[in-house]
Structure formats: structure tokens, C-alpha cells
Motif scaffolding. Structure first.
Motif, short mmCIF file in Angstrom:
data_model
loop_
_atom_site.label_atom_id
_atom_site.label_comp_id
_atom_site.label_asym_id
_atom_site.label_seq_id
_atom_site.Cartn_x
_atom_site.Cartn_y
_atom_site.Cartn_z
N ASP A 113 0.87 -1.18 0.00
CA ASP A 113 0.00 0.00 0.00
C ASP A 113 0.90 1.23 0.00
OD1 ASP A 113 -1.89 2.10 0.64
OD2 ASP A 113 -3.22 0.53 1.41
N PRO B 18 5.76 -0.17 -5.47
CA PRO B 18 5.34 -1.35 -6.24
C PRO B 18 6.49 -2.13 -6.86
CG PRO B 18 3.96 0.55 -6.76
CD PRO B 18 5.10 1.06 -5.93
N LEU C 9 -3.14 -6.29 -1.47
CA LEU C 9 -2.64 -5.31 -2.43
C LEU C 9 -3.63 -4.16 -2.62
CD1 LEU C 9 -0.71 -4.43 -4.73
CD2 LEU C 9 -1.86 -6.07 -6.21
N ASP C 10 -3.14 -2.92 -2.39
CA ASP C 10 -3.96 -1.74 -2.64
C ASP C 10 -4.06 -1.53 -4.15
OD1 ASP C 10 -5.41 0.59 -2.15
OD2 ASP C 10 -3.61 1.82 -2.29
N GLY D 31 -2.62 -0.80 -9.17
CA GLY D 31 -2.62 -2.08 -8.49
C GLY D 31 -2.98 -3.25 -9.39
N PHE E 213 -7.31 -7.88 -2.99
CA PHE E 213 -7.30 -6.46 -3.29
C PHE E 213 -7.96 -5.69 -2.14
CE2 PHE E 213 -6.79 -7.71 -7.84
CZ PHE E 213 -5.63 -6.97 -8.07
N THR F 87 -9.09 -1.70 -1.21
CA THR F 87 -9.22 -0.39 -1.84
C THR F 87 -10.43 0.37 -1.30
OG1 THR F 87 -9.41 0.76 -3.97
CG2 THR F 87 -10.62 -1.30 -3.71
#
Length: 385
Positions: A7, A36, A53-54, A62, A80, A82
Motif C-alpha cells: 500500500d 510497487p 494489495l492496494d 494495483g 485487493f 481499496t
């Protein structure tokens, strides 16, 4: 469970880490990343079970990062995280195991981790099955696979020996009377003239199994039963493994869709499909329709999430397996219409016409004919408006 968090917001990263460590047991957070590019290198190095994972990051989207992770470490599950729900469909396209909205609720986080554990458990069980037991491959052609070895095709001395083994395998753990085998392999001939041939064929079967190091498969015979019984020992059938795998996934959703797809692709072909054994046809049909049922469930999921290309791909596979069913042609016609692919609509109608009217000599359903005529006149587009 080894976990990596990615993130670009430090506070979000710290918050997720604390939530996981406080609320969930058995979690090992081996690394966290805000960059990343560094994340990809770390994931390749550590090979985690799962990455949180953002999606919305400034340096790299992402989704793009998710694709890189899947390419680099295909066995890693992606969750994910978000604040933006418009990415949900794209997350499903990437076959993410789950999709969690910020701020993450405690119960929702536990549910997500529970799904991960279930998925990892299935993976471990499947790997154990695939690597630690001898396997008899029944899709298309009979083959044998020993743990850690390449698949080997058995070299049968005669076609009678091959069918004898296939029939006993099909009726494994059952006593098959000698007269049944004689009628199967030498129909219409007198029993006393073919008994010796059966003994010879059985000898060749046992020798072939021995040559292939499949000695765990035993064929018992007895005077009182006057028949034969094949027992697999520790060996397993790939068709049975596939059926166990596909039946454990009851519902297609974000947490199971990837496993569903993997299970469906384990169906490598028709049961004993390379042999013209009529006695195997009921089992072929049973497995084929089991596959079709689950493929339709998957298609429905794709439709609900707007994944048109995946619907087309799955429907084409259904059509290939069941070419006489009108539904798949009609479904593709309507899909291609929605995708503004006029050539696709025309092709499906032509294929359907050829199959039904020319090959089977039966008319196409009136509903399909009326829809096609409306489409030609542009009326389907008017009705949508």
C-alpha cells in the motif's frame, strides 16, 4: 500463512498490519512495501501465500501490479484492498481471491483470511494427491503416472488385453463373472473355445502392469466366484480426482472463481475417449454433463460481473462438447450482438443451421429464428433502447 502487504499509504499499511496481527492467528507478515517495484522483487524473493494489495497507487496501478505478481509467482493468492468499488470487476478478471473495501471491518477481515486458509488447504491436499500416489489417467487414453515420474503410455500386447483392463478398471472393486468378460471380448463364441484366450489376455494385462511398475493394482480371481476383481491399492484415477475437486466448490463467487476455473481445466478430455467402448458411454455422459453444469455456473458468474470475453470462451467450450444443443449457439448470438460483433452473430446462426437442419435434419427453434430475423432488421437494438 506467509503474507506480504502492499500500500502506498504508510498509515493504511500500518493499520492493516496491526489488524491482521491482532485479529487473526497464524499469520506471518514477512514484508510490507510502499513501492510497487520493490514489492514485485520482494514477492519473487519470499514467495508468500497471499498478498494484500492496494489498487489505487500513484506509481503503478494495483491491477498492473497484480498481473506482474501472477506472472512472476502464479501460486500466490491476491487480496485487493481499496476505497474504490468501481475496480471490482477488474479484480475478478485478475482472478483475485477476494476484494475488500476500506476501512476494513474486523469480521470481514476474518472472513477473508478464512477463505485464504480454505484455498491453501485445498492446494496442499491436491498437491499431495498429485505427487504422492500413483495415478491412472482415464481422460482420452489410459496412461500411468508414478510419483515423481513422467506419464507413461502402456503398451498392451493385444487390443483384447487393453479392453479387458479398461473394463475391469471401469468396474473396479467389483467381481466380474468370467462369462461376462467372454461375451464382451469374444461375443457369440462358445465359452470353451475362448476361456484359454481370456487367461492369456489376463496374463498380458498383469505383465503390462508389472512392466509399468503399477504392481499396486491387483486382479484377484477365485474358483467359487468364477470371475475377476480389480483393486487399485493406493493408486487413484484422474477422473475421480477431478470429480472430488469440482464437487467441493458449491458456489461460484469472488473467493472460489479461481479454484473453479482451475478445477474445470483439470478435465483433460473424454473418459476413455480414444476407445470405442460402448459400455463406457454412460460414464462419459455423466462426467460430461457434470462438467457442463459447472461450466454453466461459471458462465452465469461471468455474466453477472460483465466479463463478456470469458462468457464467450466458456460458452464456446460448452458448444464444442455438446454441439447438438441450441442453447449455446443462441447464447453466443446474443452475446455477440451485445458486443456489436455482427460477424459473430452470423457465424453462430450459420453453424446452428448447418448442425440442426443439415446434419440432424430438424428445424431450428422458432424463438431463435424470430430473434435472428429481428436482429437482421435491427429490431433487437431498438428493443434495447
Amino acid at each position: 500463512m506467509k503474507v506480504i502487504l502492499v500500500d502506498d499509504e504508510r498509515l493504511a499499511l500500518i493499520g492493516l498490519q496491526k489488524s491482521l496481527e491482532k485479529e487473526v492467528s497464524g499469520i506471518e507478515i514477512i514484508a510490507t512495501y510502499m513501492n510497487p517495484t520493490e514489492a514485485v522483487a520482494g514477492i519473487v524473493e519470499h514467495r508468500p501465500d497471499v498478498v494484500f494489495l492496494d489498487i489505487h497507487m500513484p506509481e503503478m496501478d494495483g491491477m498492473d501490479l497484480g498481473r506482474q505478481i501472477q506472472a512472476a509467482t502464479p501460486g500466490t493468492e491476491i487480496i485487493f484492498v481499496t476505497s474504490y468499488d468501481q475496480y471490482a470487476v477488474h479484480a475478478f478478471e485478475l482472478q483475485a481471491l477476494d476484494y475488500v473495501m476500506k476501512p476494513i471491518q474486523k469480521d470481514r477481515l476474518k472472513q477473508t483470511v478464512s477463505r485464504v486458509r480454505e484455498k491453501l488447504s485445498v492446494k496442499r491436499e491436491q498437491r499431495s494427491k498429485d505427487t504422492n500416489v500413483p495415478l491412472i489417467c482415464c481422460f482420452n487414453q489410459i496412461q500411468f503416472k508414478l510419483p515423481g515420474k513422467d506419464v507413461q503410455v502402456a503398451k498392451w500386447r493385444t487390443s483384447k488385453a487393453q479392453e479387458l483392463f479398461a473394463y475391469l478398471l471401469h468396474h473396479r472393486n467389483q467381481v466380474i463373472h468370467r462369462s461376462v468378460l467372454l461375451e464382451l471380448l469374444w461375443p457369440g463364441m462358445e465359452e470353451e473355445k475362448t476361456t484359454h484366450q481370456l487367461y492369456t489376455a489376463m496374463y498380458h494385462v498383469r505383465q503390462t502392469l508389472k512392466t509399468c511398475n503399477m504392481d499396486m493394482i491387483t486382479i484377484q480371481s477365485g474358483h467359487l466366484e468364477a470371475g475377476y476383481r480389480l483393486e487399485l491399492g493406493e493408486a487413484q484415477l484422474d477422473s475421480e480426482q477431478w470429480e472430488r475437486e469440482i464437487r467441493q466448490w458449491k458456489v461460484v463467487d469472488a473467493s472460489t472463481v479461481h479454484a473453479y476455473e482451475q478445477a474445470l481445466h483439470l478435465y483433460k478430455g473424454t473418459y476413455l475417449g480414444n476407445y470405442e467402448y460402448m459400455w463406457a458411454e454412460p460414464e462419459r455422459e455423466r462426467l460430461r454433463y457434470l462438467l457442463l453444469y459447472h461450466m454453466r455456473q461459471l458462465c452465469l458468474y461471468y455474466q453477472q460481473h460483465g466479463l463478456a470475453e470469458k462468457v464467450v470462451e466458456s460458452t464456446q467450450r460448452i458448444q464444442h462438447m455438446l454441439p447438438d444443443e441450441e442453447e449455446s449457439y443462441f447464447m453466443l448470438m446474443k452475446l455477440y450482438d451485445e458486443m456489436h460483433n455482427d460477424l459473430g452473430v452470423e457465424e453462430q446462426y450459420r453453424l446452428l443451421t448447418t448442425r440442426m437442419e443439415q446434419d440432424l435434419e430438424i428445424p431450428i427453434s422458432e424463438d431463435i429464428t424470430e430473434w435472428y430475423q429481428d436482429w437482421k432488421l435491427g429490431l433487437t437494438k431498438v428493443m434495447k433502447k
